[in-house]
Structure formats: C-alpha cells, structure tokens
Design a protein around this motif. Structure first.
Motif, PDB file in Angstrom:
ATOM      1  N   GLY A   1     -60.552   3.652  21.867  1.00  0.00           N
ATOM      2  CA  GLY A   1     -59.120   3.732  22.126  1.00  0.00           C
ATOM      3  C   GLY A   1     -58.817   3.328  23.551  1.00  0.00           C
ATOM      4  N   HIS A   2     -57.721   2.624  23.742  1.00  0.00           N
ATOM      5  CA  HIS A   2     -57.295   2.180  25.064  1.00  0.00           C
ATOM      6  C   HIS A   2     -56.042   2.964  25.432  1.00  0.00           C
ATOM      7  N   VAL A   3     -56.082   3.641  26.563  1.00  0.00           N
ATOM      8  CA  VAL A   3     -54.942   4.447  26.991  1.00  0.00           C
ATOM      9  C   VAL A   3     -54.718   4.305  28.492  1.00  0.00           C
ATOM     10  N   ALA A   4     -53.476   4.474  28.890  1.00  0.00           N
ATOM     11  CA  ALA A   4     -53.122   4.572  30.304  1.00  0.00           C
ATOM     12  C   ALA A   4     -52.793   6.042  30.532  1.00  0.00           C
TER      13      ALA A   4
ATOM     14  N   TYR B   1     -68.376  11.988  29.635  1.00  0.00           N
ATOM     15  CA  TYR B   1     -67.181  11.572  28.902  1.00  0.00           C
ATOM     16  C   TYR B   1     -65.916  11.985  29.657  1.00  0.00           C
ATOM     17  N   LEU B   2     -65.889  13.232  30.132  1.00  0.00           N
ATOM     18  CA  LEU B   2     -64.718  13.712  30.866  1.00  0.00           C
ATOM     19  C   LEU B   2     -64.548  12.974  32.193  1.00  0.00           C
ATOM     20  N   ARG B   3     -65.659  12.579  32.834  1.00  0.00           N
ATOM     21  CA  ARG B   3     -65.571  11.820  34.084  1.00  0.00           C
ATOM     22  C   ARG B   3     -64.869  10.484  33.883  1.00  0.00           C
ATOM     23  N   THR B   4     -64.967   9.911  32.691  1.00  0.00           N
ATOM     24  CA  THR B   4     -64.288   8.649  32.397  1.00  0.00           C
ATOM     25  C   THR B   4     -62.792   8.771  32.665  1.00  0.00           C
ATOM     26  N   VAL B   5     -62.217   9.896  32.269  1.00  0.00           N
ATOM     27  CA  VAL B   5     -60.785  10.119  32.483  1.00  0.00           C
ATOM     28  C   VAL B   5     -60.512  10.513  33.930  1.00  0.00           C
ATOM     29  N   VAL B   6     -61.298  11.438  34.455  1.00  0.00           N
ATOM     30  CA  VAL B   6     -61.083  11.947  35.809  1.00  0.00           C
ATOM     31  C   VAL B   6     -61.225  10.840  36.851  1.00  0.00           C
ATOM     32  N   ASP B   7     -62.178   9.946  36.664  1.00  0.00           N
ATOM     33  CA  ASP B   7     -62.445   8.893  37.639  1.00  0.00           C
ATOM     34  C   ASP B   7     -61.600   7.644  37.419  1.00  0.00           C
ATOM     35  N   SER B   8     -60.634   7.691  36.500  1.00  0.00           N
ATOM     36  CA  SER B   8     -59.788   6.523  36.268  1.00  0.00           C
ATOM     37  C   SER B   8     -58.962   6.245  37.521  1.00  0.00           C
ATOM     38  N   PRO B   9     -58.574   4.999  37.730  1.00  0.00           N
ATOM     39  CA  PRO B   9     -57.803   4.654  38.929  1.00  0.00           C
ATOM     40  C   PRO B   9     -56.521   5.472  39.041  1.00  0.00           C
ATOM     41  N   GLY B  10     -56.135   5.794  40.257  1.00  0.00           N
ATOM     42  CA  GLY B  10     -54.929   6.574  40.503  1.00  0.00           C
ATOM     43  C   GLY B  10     -53.653   5.863  40.100  1.00  0.00           C
TER      44      GLY B  10
ATOM     45  N   SER C   1     -54.074   2.891  35.527  1.00  0.00           N
ATOM     46  CA  SER C   1     -54.495   1.711  34.782  1.00  0.00           C
ATOM     47  C   SER C   1     -55.064   2.132  33.435  1.00  0.00           C
ATOM     48  N   GLU C   2     -55.055   1.220  32.504  1.00  0.00           N
ATOM     49  CA  GLU C   2     -55.582   1.509  31.172  1.00  0.00           C
ATOM     50  C   GLU C   2     -57.089   1.730  31.237  1.00  0.00           C
ATOM     51  N   ILE C   3     -57.564   2.748  30.522  1.00  0.00           N
ATOM     52  CA  ILE C   3     -58.993   3.006  30.408  1.00  0.00           C
ATOM     53  C   ILE C   3     -59.374   2.942  28.935  1.00  0.00           C
TER      54      ILE C   3
END
Length: 67
Positions: free
Chosen positions: A44-47, A21-30, A33-35
């Motif tokens: 939930g959709h967040v940038a 779950y935490l990797r979802t945030v950590v690996d988000s594009p630099g 972009s919205e994840i």
C-alpha cells in the motif's frame, strides 16, 4: 468520514520485525511524502497525515476450551 482499507495483513512477527515495520512510518520524511508499506503479498502507498489513528490488536492462542 468514509474509511478505506489500503493494506491489511495478519502474520506472526518477532519483536525486531515489528519494530522495523513501525520504523518505516516513524522515519518517513517530515514533508509527509508518500511511503510504501508491505505486508505479505500486499503493498500500500500512503502519505502519512499530520494526525492519524493508530490501532493495535494483540492476540494469544490457547488450547481449545481454555481461556
């Protein structure tokens, strides 16, 4: 600043599920972009901002009357 809850969930997870779950945030594009974060039936959709507040709450259940 007004705080708006985008996603809130409480569930029991094992170590590998928490890490994923935490990797979802950590690996988000630099480029911030919205994840999409999912928890149970919620989504939930967040940038992710360049600066964020990170909150962890760990609880342990004990038999009634014991601490």
């Amino acid at each position: 600043m007004v705080e708006t809850v985008l996603l809130e969930s409480e569930q029991g997870l094992d170590h590998s599920a928490v890490a994923a779950y935490l990797r979802t945030v950590v690996d988000s594009p630099g480029d911030r972009s919205e994840i999409t974060l999912s928890a149970g039936r919620g989504r939930g959709h967040v940038a992710p901002p360049s600066q964020a507040e990170f909150e962890v709450n760990a609880e342990r259940a004990s038999p009634e009357g014991r601490r």
